[in-house]
Design an enzyme around this catalytic site. Structure first.
Site, short mmCIF file in Angstrom:
data_model
loop_
_atom_site.label_atom_id
_atom_site.label_comp_id
_atom_site.label_asym_id
_atom_site.label_seq_id
_atom_site.Cartn_x
_atom_site.Cartn_y
_atom_site.Cartn_z
N GLN A 1 2.42 -5.82 -3.29
CA GLN A 1 2.65 -5.78 -1.73
C GLN A 1 3.90 -5.11 -1.49
O GLN A 1 4.46 -4.10 -2.29
CB GLN A 1 2.86 -7.24 -1.24
CG GLN A 1 1.40 -7.88 -1.07
CD GLN A 1 0.91 -8.85 -2.46
OE1 GLN A 1 1.76 -9.44 -3.04
NE2 GLN A 1 -0.39 -8.63 -2.60
N THR B 1 -10.00 -4.57 0.42
CA THR B 1 -10.81 -4.97 1.69
C THR B 1 -11.61 -3.97 2.27
O THR B 1 -12.65 -4.22 3.23
CB THR B 1 -10.23 -5.90 2.73
OG1 THR B 1 -8.95 -4.91 3.07
CG2 THR B 1 -9.26 -6.95 2.00
N LYS C 1 2.00 2.34 -4.83
CA LYS C 1 2.58 1.81 -6.07
C LYS C 1 1.88 1.93 -7.46
O LYS C 1 2.47 2.40 -8.47
CB LYS C 1 2.83 0.10 -6.23
CG LYS C 1 3.78 -0.20 -5.10
CD LYS C 1 4.08 -1.63 -4.85
CE LYS C 1 3.04 -2.35 -4.44
NZ LYS C 1 2.78 -1.86 -2.98
N ASP D 1 0.77 -1.28 0.14
CA ASP D 1 -0.01 0.16 -0.04
C ASP D 1 0.74 1.13 -0.07
O ASP D 1 0.43 2.23 0.52
CB ASP D 1 -0.98 -0.05 1.19
CG ASP D 1 -1.65 -1.12 1.20
OD1 ASP D 1 -2.19 -1.57 0.33
OD2 ASP D 1 -1.91 -1.80 2.28
N GLY E 1 -4.08 -4.34 -4.30
CA GLY E 1 -5.22 -3.44 -4.63
C GLY E 1 -4.41 -2.01 -5.24
O GLY E 1 -4.21 -1.11 -4.36
N HIS E 2 -4.13 -2.04 -6.52
CA HIS E 2 -3.55 -0.58 -6.84
C HIS E 2 -4.45 0.16 -7.38
O HIS E 2 -5.25 0.11 -8.41
CB HIS E 2 -2.39 -0.80 -8.02
CG HIS E 2 -1.24 -1.69 -7.31
ND1 HIS E 2 -0.25 -2.29 -8.22
CD2 HIS E 2 -0.95 -2.23 -6.21
CE1 HIS E 2 0.63 -2.87 -7.61
NE2 HIS E 2 0.09 -2.88 -6.32
P1 GDP Z 1 -0.66 0.60 -3.64
O1 GDP Z 1 -1.35 -0.86 -3.46
O2 GDP Z 1 0.71 0.40 -3.32
O3 GDP Z 1 -0.90 0.95 -5.02
O4 GDP Z 1 -1.38 1.49 -2.71
P2 GDP Z 1 -2.95 1.97 -2.52
O5 GDP Z 1 -3.61 1.42 -3.71
O6 GDP Z 1 -3.46 1.64 -1.25
O7 GDP Z 1 -2.57 3.51 -2.74
C1 GDP Z 1 -2.74 4.20 -2.03
C2 GDP Z 1 -3.62 5.32 -1.96
O8 GDP Z 1 -2.98 6.37 -1.74
C3 GDP Z 1 -4.34 5.34 -3.19
O9 GDP Z 1 -5.85 5.73 -3.09
C4 GDP Z 1 -3.62 6.49 -4.05
O10 GDP Z 1 -4.51 7.31 -4.93
C5 GDP Z 1 -3.31 7.43 -2.92
N1 GDP Z 1 -2.14 8.22 -3.23
C6 GDP Z 1 -0.86 7.81 -3.94
N2 GDP Z 1 0.09 8.80 -3.92
C7 GDP Z 1 -0.56 9.69 -2.99
C8 GDP Z 1 -0.13 10.78 -2.60
O11 GDP Z 1 0.94 11.47 -3.01
N3 GDP Z 1 -0.91 11.69 -1.76
C9 GDP Z 1 -2.37 11.32 -1.48
N4 GDP Z 1 -2.85 12.19 -0.85
N5 GDP Z 1 -2.81 10.19 -1.73
C10 GDP Z 1 -2.03 9.21 -2.46
#
Ligand code: GDP
Length: 420
Positions: A220, A297, A15, A12, A39-40
């Protein structure tokens, strides 16, 4: 130049956003491990899309998107995801699925539930059958995407495995499965997926020889790696650099650069040690402002300060060349920002990260405290436009890790990214 982009924390890290941003410079993006437990979240042309199996490069029309042999595939979920993304108007003409990706089948989900409920230790899995499907791969029982393409072959193999697992499921009082109840649905999903299926090992080799730029996409994070993470509170695959090799068939020499993604703070889902975890008001604020609820989830994530002991370990294990830091803007309103620089382990200060939960559960972080910037960063487009205290924070992280923070993300949108 080929690059490997992976998570440096417990997943999370953002990515989806980072890879969507970076993918524009590449001709090929390949996912190499994990399943639809990932979940990206990406915002192509503004609307929110959560990808589970499709590579995050899928929205760059020039980019070929591959699902490598290291990814475990639930054919029903993949079909759904492809249909949903097509409906949004993205043609997916360049999607390729490895014929050697192991399948997640109905009994895997059942086994996941049984294991999670009967185990002496709760792991906090997403219960989607990912772990049991990987167990079948190392247990030499797995079925692969290529098995799904011939009805006779699929029905024979899945029948044997279904019988085998029914004994175990029955012994634990679980729901017994009948192949005839799901066979047609799986064969139909196989038909749907057929046009995308190819031998990706040779395809990637061809791309490499043609000089195409390849991006390896990890799911992950490093601290969840089955070999290098906080075992047993880990995922069943290798999010680290090693997974990019056995999950694609490309050689180590094909990886020119490793970019690690970290948030400006830390989060974790499920069980397991998390030394810099917060249980106070700051933690609640990080969770609210950062919207730290699982993309797949909806579970609230555990949150804490950035942990440089863990980060240095993750950078070391992956040989990372650069960092992509996300969510700096989430810290905008904090008067004080803490960073763990070492651990106190029974009175002894250490800068080592020992992933053994028995040890990691008992360390206390030693914090360095920074003054917050109390200013919105979402509009900054260069390092110079960031508030001075934010620059101090980033520079400190670089000094402590000896790895440059080359990209800083200050919001969910593509353009809210600073490249240094
Ligand atoms: P992943 O599995 O690593 O892609 O992580 P997630 O899908 O849980 O992504 C994290 C959340 O943070 C998503 O809703 C993104 O849109 C959001 N996000 C990513 N980069 C940033 C950022 O720089 N600032 C903010 N506020 N949200 C972000």
């Amino acid at each position: 130049m080929n690059a490997l982009v992976l998570g440096l924390q417990w997943g999370d890290e953002g990515k989806g956003k980072a890879i969507d941003y970076l993918a524009r410079d590449f001709d090929v993006v390949i996912r190499y491990q994990g399943g639809h437990n990932a979940g990206h979240t990406v915002y192509p042309s503004g609307q929110k899309v959560v990808l589970h199996l499709l590579p995050s490069g899928i929205f760059s029309p020039q980019t070929a998107s591959l699902i490598g042999n290291g990814v475990v595939v639930d054919p029903l979920r993949l079909r759904e995801e492809i249909a949903a993304v097509k409906k949004l108007g993205f043609p997916l003409g360049q999607l390729v699925l490895s014929d050697a990706a192991p399948l997640i089948l109905p009994f895997h989900q059942e086994l996941d539930i049984i294991f999670e409920e009967s185990r002496y230790q709760k792991i906090g899995t997403t219960r989607r059958g990912i772990g049991p499907a990987y167990e079948d791969l190392t247990g030499r029982r797995a079925l692969f995407v290529r098995d799904l393409l011939t009805r006779e072959r699929f029905s024979r193999r899945v029948g044997l495995l279904n019988d085998y697992y029914n004994r175990l499921i029955g012994a634990f009082g679980g729901r017994l499965l009948r192949v005839e109840d799901y066979l047609e649905e799986y064969v139909a999903a196989g038909e749907f997926l057929r046009p995308y299926v190819e031998n990706t090992v040779y395809l990637l080799d061809r791309y490499r020889r043609e000089g195409k730029r390849i991006l390896f996409e990890g799911a992950q994070g490093t601290l969840l790696d089955v070999s290098f993470g906080t075992y047993p509170y880990v995922t069943s695959s290798h999010p680290t650099v090693s997974g990019a090799l056995c999950g694609t068939g490309l050689s180590a020499k094909a990886i020119d650069r490793v970019v690690g993604i970290t948030k400006a703070y830390a989060t974790r889902v499920g069980e397991g040690p998390f030394p810099s975890e917060l249980f106070d008001r700051s933690g609640e604020r990080l969770r609210e402002i950062g919207n730290e609820f699982g993309a797949t989830t909806g579970r609230p994530r555990r949150v804490g300060w950035l942990d440089l002991v863990a980060l240095r370990y993750a950078l070391m294990v992956n040989g990372a060349d650069a960092m992509f830091m996300t969510k700096l803007d989430v810290l905008d309103d904090f008067a004080e920002i803490k960073v763990a620089v070492a651990y106190d382990c029974a009175g002894v200060t250490t800068d080592r990260f020992d992933p053994d939960p028995e040890i990691l559960q008992n360390v206390r972080p030693v914090y360095r405290i920074f003054k917050g910037w109390r200013e919105a960063t979402g509009r900054a487009r260069s390092f110079a436009e960031l508030p001075p205290s934010a620059r101090v924070y980033l520079k400190f992280i670089e000094e402590q890790t000896l790895v440059p923070v080359e990209y800083v993300s200050v919001g969910t949108l593509r353009e809210q990214t600073i490249r240094r």
